[in-house]
Design a protein around this motif. Structure first.
Motif, PDB file in Angstrom:
ATOM      1  N   SER A 265      52.923  48.766  47.152  1.00 43.87           N
ATOM      2  CA  SER A 265      52.612  47.536  46.398  1.00 43.87           C
ATOM      3  C   SER A 265      51.873  46.541  47.296  1.00 43.87           C
ATOM      4  CB  SER A 265      53.875  46.919  45.803  1.00 43.87           C
ATOM      5  OG  SER A 265      54.901  46.864  46.765  1.00 43.87           O
ATOM      6  N   GLU A 266      52.282  46.487  48.593  1.00 43.31           N
ATOM      7  CA  GLU A 266      51.558  45.620  49.545  1.00 43.31           C
ATOM      8  C   GLU A 266      50.122  46.105  49.718  1.00 43.31           C
ATOM      9  OE1 GLU A 266      52.444  42.843  51.409  1.00 43.31           O
ATOM     10  OE2 GLU A 266      54.072  42.807  49.951  1.00 43.31           O
ATOM     11  N   THR A 268      48.338  47.796  47.611  1.00 45.00           N
ATOM     12  CA  THR A 268      47.586  47.504  46.377  1.00 45.00           C
ATOM     13  C   THR A 268      47.081  46.063  46.410  1.00 45.00           C
ATOM     14  OG1 THR A 268      49.147  48.957  45.250  1.00 45.00           O
ATOM     15  CG2 THR A 268      47.682  47.671  43.854  1.00 45.00           C
ATOM     16  N   LYS A 269      47.971  45.133  46.802  1.00 41.50           N
ATOM     17  CA  LYS A 269      47.595  43.717  46.867  1.00 41.50           C
ATOM     18  C   LYS A 269      46.423  43.514  47.822  1.00 41.50           C
ATOM     19  CE  LYS A 269      51.999  41.619  46.124  1.00 41.50           C
ATOM     20  NZ  LYS A 269      53.142  41.179  46.900  1.00 41.50           N
ATOM     21  N   SER A 281      48.225  47.992  38.121  1.00 40.75           N
ATOM     22  CA  SER A 281      49.591  48.135  38.639  1.00 40.75           C
ATOM     23  C   SER A 281      49.522  48.800  40.015  1.00 40.75           C
ATOM     24  CB  SER A 281      50.448  48.966  37.676  1.00 40.75           C
ATOM     25  OG  SER A 281      49.955  50.286  37.633  1.00 40.75           O
ATOM     26  N   SER A 282      50.669  48.877  40.643  1.00 39.45           N
ATOM     27  CA  SER A 282      50.727  49.329  42.028  1.00 39.45           C
ATOM     28  C   SER A 282      50.278  50.787  42.186  1.00 39.45           C
ATOM     29  CB  SER A 282      52.172  49.181  42.505  1.00 39.45           C
ATOM     30  OG  SER A 282      52.255  49.534  43.854  1.00 39.45           O
ATOM     31  N   SER A 304      47.328  54.928  39.910  1.00 41.45           N
ATOM     32  CA  SER A 304      48.448  54.035  39.591  1.00 41.45           C
ATOM     33  C   SER A 304      49.201  54.613  38.401  1.00 41.45           C
ATOM     34  CB  SER A 304      47.947  52.627  39.255  1.00 41.45           C
ATOM     35  OG  SER A 304      47.483  52.591  37.922  1.00 41.45           O
ATOM     36  N   ASP A 338      57.785  53.537  46.497  1.00 42.17           N
ATOM     37  CA  ASP A 338      56.805  52.522  46.915  1.00 42.17           C
ATOM     38  C   ASP A 338      56.331  52.712  48.366  1.00 42.17           C
ATOM     39  OD1 ASP A 338      55.264  50.142  46.423  1.00 42.17           O
ATOM     40  OD2 ASP A 338      56.659  49.086  47.762  1.00 42.17           O
TER      41      ASP A 338
END
Ligand SMILES: [Zn+2]
Length: 397
Positions: A265-266, A268-269, A281-282, A304, A338
């Motif tokens: 998720s980090e 992806t950001k 989404s992640s 994703s 994740d």
């Protein structure tokens, strides 16, 4: 000022001639508006040493203040202890010369240019070093290779760094920039304060020697540790001149292996933020779908949970995660929820000379010529400085 014409050494009639400047301009670091300068026999000049504005003798401590008056940039030099104003210089540039010069307490080259570069409505101040080419190469080799490594490895590094610098100077010769080279990994790491004697010996012993390709002096890339195989620049970055590749024993070192864990998720950001990805989404899947001959991740497929699909290069991923974190693209990757777990070998982009491999070859008795031939089999070692007239004769097509 020595001005040498360097072109494709007769290898290509289309090679573009360019001049090696007497001094190489290197951006060292940004500055604040109030700058402390100390040193012996400090002198202040207008740009290009055209006019001497202030000359002093003995040890001096100054403060330089940058101001804009009515939008016009200017520098004021003040004697630190007395507060007495010594000189004022109009314009974006101020040039300093001296011995044992320190700027904001840091040891600095003896010829410096302070540059106010316009950024929108304001000015960004930058410290630029002006150095003879080999003085610059000395500071690069010192930053890249420790002083307890074998001399032949440092000599190979000196030839690579000199070639890399000249190729960049040729590329930017008509760019109109305020400086030609960056003192960071953007170009080559240069550190005046870390200069050491063995690096100087290596630079002097290889004076004038460069690596040539079909288009003239080559952008001779190098890196810390190839993890066992090097790759061509086009396989790592999608472009660049061919240098040849090598198989290496450097990967036998335990420290060549590394592991790294990151949150998807980090990641992806970060990638979304950098415009590399537009995932709703992640990231749920991360798979290497294409590898270089040397085993590096060339193409990476990201998916994703919502059905987004994207493809990145291994170097895109290194840029996003940080070059010090994802140490190379020679990795295997597994995902668990994740988490993405990378396990890899080597450190750096993996093209051209491998520094740990060069150290091993030198320790086994290889000289710098053999080391360079090992890592740059498609390039040729040439000497450019027997004398300017020899050089010009050698360069005639
Ligand atoms: Zn290697």
């Amino acid at each position: 000022m020595a001005v040498l014409l360097v072109q494709g050494a007769g290898l290509s009639p289309h090679a573009e001639a360019f001049e090696i400047p007497g001094e190489v301009s290197v951006r060292l670091r940004p500055l604040k508006g109030l700058i402390s300068v100390s040193g012996r026999d400090l002198a202040l000049h207008s740009t290009g040493l055209k006019a001497l504005l202030l000359k002093t003798e003995g040890f001096q401590q100054w403060q330089l203040r940058f101001e804009t008056l009515g939008g016009e940039p200017a520098w004021t030099v003040v004697e630190r202890d007395s507060g007495k104003s010594l000189a004022r210089i109009q314009g974006r540039f101020a040039e300093l010369r001296g011995e044992d010069v320190r700027v904001d307490l840091r040891p600095s080259p003896s010829h410096l240019r302070l540059v106010a570069a316009k950024q929108g409505a304001r000015f960004d101040l930058q410290l630029v070093g002006l150095l003879a080419l080999d003085d610059y190469v000395h500071g690069v080799v010192s930053a890249e290779v420790p002083k307890n490594w074998p001399l032949e490895a440092l000599k190979a590094q000196a030839v690579a760094a000199r070639s890399f610098a000249l190729a960049k100077l040729r590329e930017r010769a008509r760019s109109g920039r305020d400086w030609m080279l960056e003192a960071t990994i953007m170009d080559q790491v240069f550190d005046h304060a870390r200069k050491h004697d063995l690096a100087e010996t290596a630079v002097l012993a290889t004076r004038g020697e460069v690596l040539m390709g079909p288009h003239g002096v080559a952008t001779a890339h190098y890196h810390a540790d190839c993890g066992g195989h090097t790759d061509e620049p086009r396989d790592v970055w999608g472009g660049g001149e061919a240098m040849g590749t090598a198989t290496d024993r450097c990967a036998k070192r335990a420290s060549s292996q590394w592991r790294m864990v990151t949150s998807l998720s980090e990641l992806t950001k970060k990638l979304n933020g950098q415009g590399k990805l537009q995932f709703a989404s992640s990231i749920a899947g991360l798979t290497v779908v294409q590898r270089t001959d040397g085993g590096r991740a060339r193409g990476i497929r990201l998916t994703s949970a919502r059905g987004d699909v994207a493809r990145l290069t291994g170097e895109d991923l290194r840029a996003a995660l940080g070059y010090m974190n994802l140490r190379s693209t020679k990795f295997e990757v597994k995902t668990f929820g994740d988490r993405a777990e990378f396990s890899g070998r080597g450190f750096g982009h993996g093209t051209g000379l491998c520094q740990w491999g060069a150290r091993g070859l030198a320790a086994d008795g290889a000289d710098y010529r053999a080391i360079l031939a090992h890592y740059y089999p498609k390039l040729e070692l040439r000497s450019l400085t027997k004398s300017p007239s020899d050089l010009l004769a050698a360069l005639s097509p």
